[in-house]
Write a protein that holds these residues in place. Structure first.
Motif, short mmCIF file in Angstrom:
data_model
loop_
_atom_site.label_atom_id
_atom_site.label_comp_id
_atom_site.label_asym_id
_atom_site.label_seq_id
_atom_site.Cartn_x
_atom_site.Cartn_y
_atom_site.Cartn_z
N VAL A 182 0.75 -1.19 0.13
CA VAL A 182 -0.04 -0.13 -0.27
C VAL A 182 0.90 1.29 0.08
O VAL A 182 0.50 2.19 -0.85
CB VAL A 182 -1.01 -0.05 1.20
CG1 VAL A 182 -1.84 1.30 1.40
CG2 VAL A 182 -1.92 -1.02 0.98
N LEU A 183 1.91 1.20 0.98
CA LEU A 183 2.75 2.57 0.83
C LEU A 183 3.63 2.57 -0.21
O LEU A 183 3.68 3.96 -0.95
CB LEU A 183 3.73 2.24 2.19
CG LEU A 183 3.17 2.31 3.49
CD1 LEU A 183 4.34 1.95 4.34
CD2 LEU A 183 2.52 3.64 3.61
N VAL A 184 3.84 1.66 -1.15
CA VAL A 184 4.56 1.84 -2.35
C VAL A 184 3.66 2.49 -3.38
O VAL A 184 4.01 3.72 -4.07
CB VAL A 184 5.29 0.49 -2.99
CG1 VAL A 184 5.36 0.74 -4.23
CG2 VAL A 184 6.45 0.07 -2.46
N GLN A 185 2.47 2.24 -3.44
CA GLN A 185 1.48 2.71 -4.11
C GLN A 185 0.95 4.15 -3.79
O GLN A 185 1.18 5.19 -4.53
CB GLN A 185 0.04 2.15 -4.47
CG GLN A 185 0.30 0.65 -4.83
CD GLN A 185 -0.90 -0.02 -4.71
OE1 GLN A 185 -2.21 0.47 -5.18
NE2 GLN A 185 -0.94 -1.29 -4.06
N THR A 186 1.06 4.52 -2.52
CA THR A 186 0.65 5.74 -2.17
C THR A 186 1.74 6.81 -2.26
O THR A 186 1.64 8.03 -2.60
CB THR A 186 0.00 5.86 -0.74
OG1 THR A 186 0.87 5.28 0.11
CG2 THR A 186 -1.27 5.15 -0.67
N LEU A 216 4.76 11.22 -4.55
CA LEU A 216 5.94 11.86 -5.39
C LEU A 216 5.51 12.52 -6.89
O LEU A 216 5.95 13.25 -7.22
CB LEU A 216 6.90 10.63 -5.67
CG LEU A 216 7.77 10.34 -4.33
CD1 LEU A 216 8.31 8.96 -4.25
CD2 LEU A 216 8.85 11.46 -3.87
N ARG A 217 4.48 11.66 -7.43
CA ARG A 217 3.91 12.13 -8.70
C ARG A 217 3.08 13.50 -8.67
O ARG A 217 3.45 14.42 -9.41
CB ARG A 217 3.18 11.15 -9.45
CG ARG A 217 4.02 10.18 -10.26
CD ARG A 217 3.18 9.19 -11.01
NE ARG A 217 3.66 7.96 -11.36
CZ ARG A 217 3.37 6.72 -11.37
NH1 ARG A 217 2.11 6.48 -11.15
NH2 ARG A 217 4.04 5.81 -12.04
N ALA A 218 2.52 13.38 -7.77
CA ALA A 218 1.45 14.64 -7.52
C ALA A 218 2.64 16.01 -7.00
O ALA A 218 2.31 17.04 -7.62
CB ALA A 218 0.58 14.50 -6.32
N SER A 219 3.59 15.78 -6.34
CA SER A 219 4.52 16.83 -5.75
C SER A 219 5.48 17.12 -6.88
O SER A 219 5.82 18.35 -6.82
CB SER A 219 5.00 16.43 -4.53
OG SER A 219 4.14 16.42 -3.39
N VAL A 224 9.92 3.38 -6.45
CA VAL A 224 9.49 3.15 -5.18
C VAL A 224 9.49 1.58 -5.02
O VAL A 224 8.55 1.26 -5.75
CB VAL A 224 8.28 3.83 -4.73
CG1 VAL A 224 8.11 3.69 -3.45
CG2 VAL A 224 8.62 5.59 -4.86
N ARG A 225 10.22 1.00 -4.25
CA ARG A 225 10.12 -0.40 -4.26
C ARG A 225 9.89 -1.01 -2.68
O ARG A 225 10.61 -0.49 -1.72
CB ARG A 225 11.53 -0.90 -4.63
CG ARG A 225 11.67 -0.86 -6.14
CD ARG A 225 13.02 -1.36 -6.56
NE ARG A 225 13.12 -1.11 -8.00
CZ ARG A 225 13.43 -1.98 -8.87
NH1 ARG A 225 13.89 -3.32 -8.57
NH2 ARG A 225 13.76 -1.83 -10.00
N HIS A 226 9.35 -2.03 -2.75
CA HIS A 226 9.57 -2.89 -1.25
C HIS A 226 10.48 -3.87 -1.65
O HIS A 226 10.36 -4.81 -2.63
CB HIS A 226 7.96 -3.38 -1.40
CG HIS A 226 7.89 -4.61 -0.12
ND1 HIS A 226 7.01 -5.61 -0.16
CD2 HIS A 226 8.54 -4.75 0.96
CE1 HIS A 226 7.38 -6.26 0.73
NE2 HIS A 226 8.17 -5.72 1.62
#
Length: 182
Positions: free
Chosen positions: A120-124, A129-132, A140-142
């Protein structure tokens, strides 16, 4: 990626007294707006920029601590030094067990929950990052636990390529020895 079934099973095991089938059932039975606020900054973390690099901030004092560490000479006498990019990347590694102060009694359940949370954190974080920073790209990886780190999320800026800022001294940040120590 952890399946919805795996996520739901983790919640059933953790909260057996709740008659739940999906996360909303658990939120309804045991969650509060205060709990939601507590985790908001984890799901949509603060970001800051320093020296042309973006840093994810989940601790609250990241900006001050990061800048202080990046601008203070290292006292280590190791001959192995870290580039600007390696230094930036090292600040954007988040070991999942250490995002929380407490740990449950069932470590295996905690590991399963960490994997589900990481997905979930990877997705959010990607969305944050894309929004900002829409003009930049990030990876972004797990990553699962290995000999050096617990399970973790890493954030790496892919483009534009990081460039050492004026005055950067590779002696400020040092790497572990070249023989593979962590």
């Amino acid at each position: 990626m952890v399946s919805d079934d795996e996520r739901d099973e983790i919640l059933r095991v953790a909260f057996p007294w709740v008659d739940g089938a999906v996360p909303a059932d658990y939120r309804w039975n045991i969650g509060t707006p205060v709990h939601a606020l507590l985790y908001g900054s984890l799901y949509w973390p603060d970001l800051f920029e320093f020296g042309g690099a973006v840093f994810v901030s989940v601790w609250g004092n990241d900006r001050r601590d990061t800048i202080e560490r990046l601008t203070s000479p290292s006292s280590d006498s190791s001959p192995f030094v870290r580039s600007w990019k390696e230094s930036v990347d090292s600040f954007n590694v988040f070991e999942l067990p250490y995002l929380f102060g407490g740990a449950g009694d069932d470590r295996e359940l905690e590991r399963r929950a960490e994997a589900a949370l990481a997905d979930v954190l990877v997705q959010t974080w990607v969305a944050r990052l894309r929004a900002s920073y829409p003009q930049r790209t990030f990876d972004v990886r797990h990553l699962t636990a290995d000999d050096c780190y617990d399970a973790r999320i890493t954030v790496t800026q892919l483009s534009p390529e990081l460039v050492e800022p004026a005055g950067w001294d590779t002696q400020r940040r040092r790497t572990p020895s070249a023989d593979g120590d962590c």
